[in-house]
Design a protein around this motif. Structure first.
Motif, mmCIF file in Angstrom:
data_model
loop_
_atom_site.group_PDB
_atom_site.id
_atom_site.type_symbol
_atom_site.label_atom_id
_atom_site.label_comp_id
_atom_site.label_asym_id
_atom_site.label_seq_id
_atom_site.Cartn_x
_atom_site.Cartn_y
_atom_site.Cartn_z
ATOM 1 N N PRO A 18 0.795 -1.222 0.000
ATOM 2 C CA PRO A 18 0.000 0.000 0.000
ATOM 3 C C PRO A 18 0.831 1.278 0.000
ATOM 4 N N VAL A 19 2.073 1.188 0.504
ATOM 5 C CA VAL A 19 2.928 2.368 0.649
ATOM 6 C C VAL A 19 4.366 1.970 0.342
ATOM 7 N N GLU A 20 5.107 2.894 -0.247
ATOM 8 C CA GLU A 20 6.549 2.740 -0.459
ATOM 9 C C GLU A 20 7.189 4.087 -0.171
ATOM 10 N N ILE A 21 8.342 4.064 0.497
ATOM 11 C CA ILE A 21 9.007 5.324 0.855
ATOM 12 C C ILE A 21 10.471 5.253 0.451
ATOM 13 N N GLU A 22 10.935 6.368 -0.154
ATOM 14 C CA GLU A 22 12.360 6.552 -0.391
ATOM 15 C C GLU A 22 12.788 7.781 0.388
ATOM 16 N N ALA A 23 14.081 7.812 0.756
ATOM 17 C CA ALA A 23 14.568 8.901 1.585
ATOM 18 C C ALA A 23 15.911 9.408 1.087
ATOM 19 N N VAL A 24 16.172 10.682 1.379
ATOM 20 C CA VAL A 24 17.468 11.310 1.149
ATOM 21 C C VAL A 24 17.954 11.783 2.519
ATOM 22 N N LEU A 25 19.197 11.420 2.861
ATOM 23 C CA LEU A 25 19.747 11.750 4.174
ATOM 24 C C LEU A 25 21.069 12.468 4.032
ATOM 25 N N GLU A 26 21.341 13.353 4.949
ATOM 26 C CA GLU A 26 22.651 13.999 5.009
ATOM 27 C C GLU A 26 23.466 13.289 6.076
#
Length: 154
Positions: A144-152
């Motif tokens: 139902p959901v997918e998440i991508e992330a950008v991190l420092e």
């Protein structure tokens, strides 16, 4: 800092799982300078999808929020694996939340709060981030959901 994040996660009742394995031809994380980009993370819990279906049809907003939280848990698992802990994590810069939803469903932003609320609870100020919440027709494995992330990172 790493110990305090791990402690806060346990206080939230979350033990990070092993990172999810790539389901196709990609790597779970990619570092570019001071940034780490995660591949899309699905709501795996105990090695299987904790929910399946489309918001507005099979699932409601609360189920979507819980799925988004578990996507964020898996984002943190991927980060911990990539960095060997959380000591180098400066902050979550941005997350993109993909919500499998019907055309009529308009609460993608509320579903995304499941991830945002969890990341801030787990990481404090380091968890505050910019965000996009996007409705899509279908996601891999009927998630139902997918998440991508950008991190420092340092």
């Amino acid at each position: 800092m790493s110990e305090s994040i791990e402690k806060r996660l346990l206080e939230l009742g979350v033990e990070l799982p092993p990172p999810a394995k790539a389901l196709a031809n990609y790597v779970p994380t990619m570092r570019a300078g001071q940034f780490i980009f995660t591949a899309g993370q699905l709501p795996f819990k105990d090695g299987k999808l904790m929910a399946m279906g489309v918001l507005g049809r099979e699932l409601g907003t609360e189920a979507g929020k819980l799925a988004a939280k578990w996507c964020a848990v898996n984002v943190l698992a991927a980060i911990r694996n990539s960095l060997g802990g959380f000591d180098q994590l400066r902050r979550i810069v941005k997350i993109t939340v993909f919500v499998a939803s019907t055309q009529e469903y308009t609460e993608q932003h509320l579903v995304a709060n499941g991830a945002s609320d969890f990341l801030v609870a787990a990481l404090g100020e380091r968890g505050e981030h910019a965000r996009s919440a996007v409705g899509v027709a279908v996601l891999p494995m009927n998630a139902p959901v997918e998440i991508e992330a950008v991190l420092e990172v340092e």
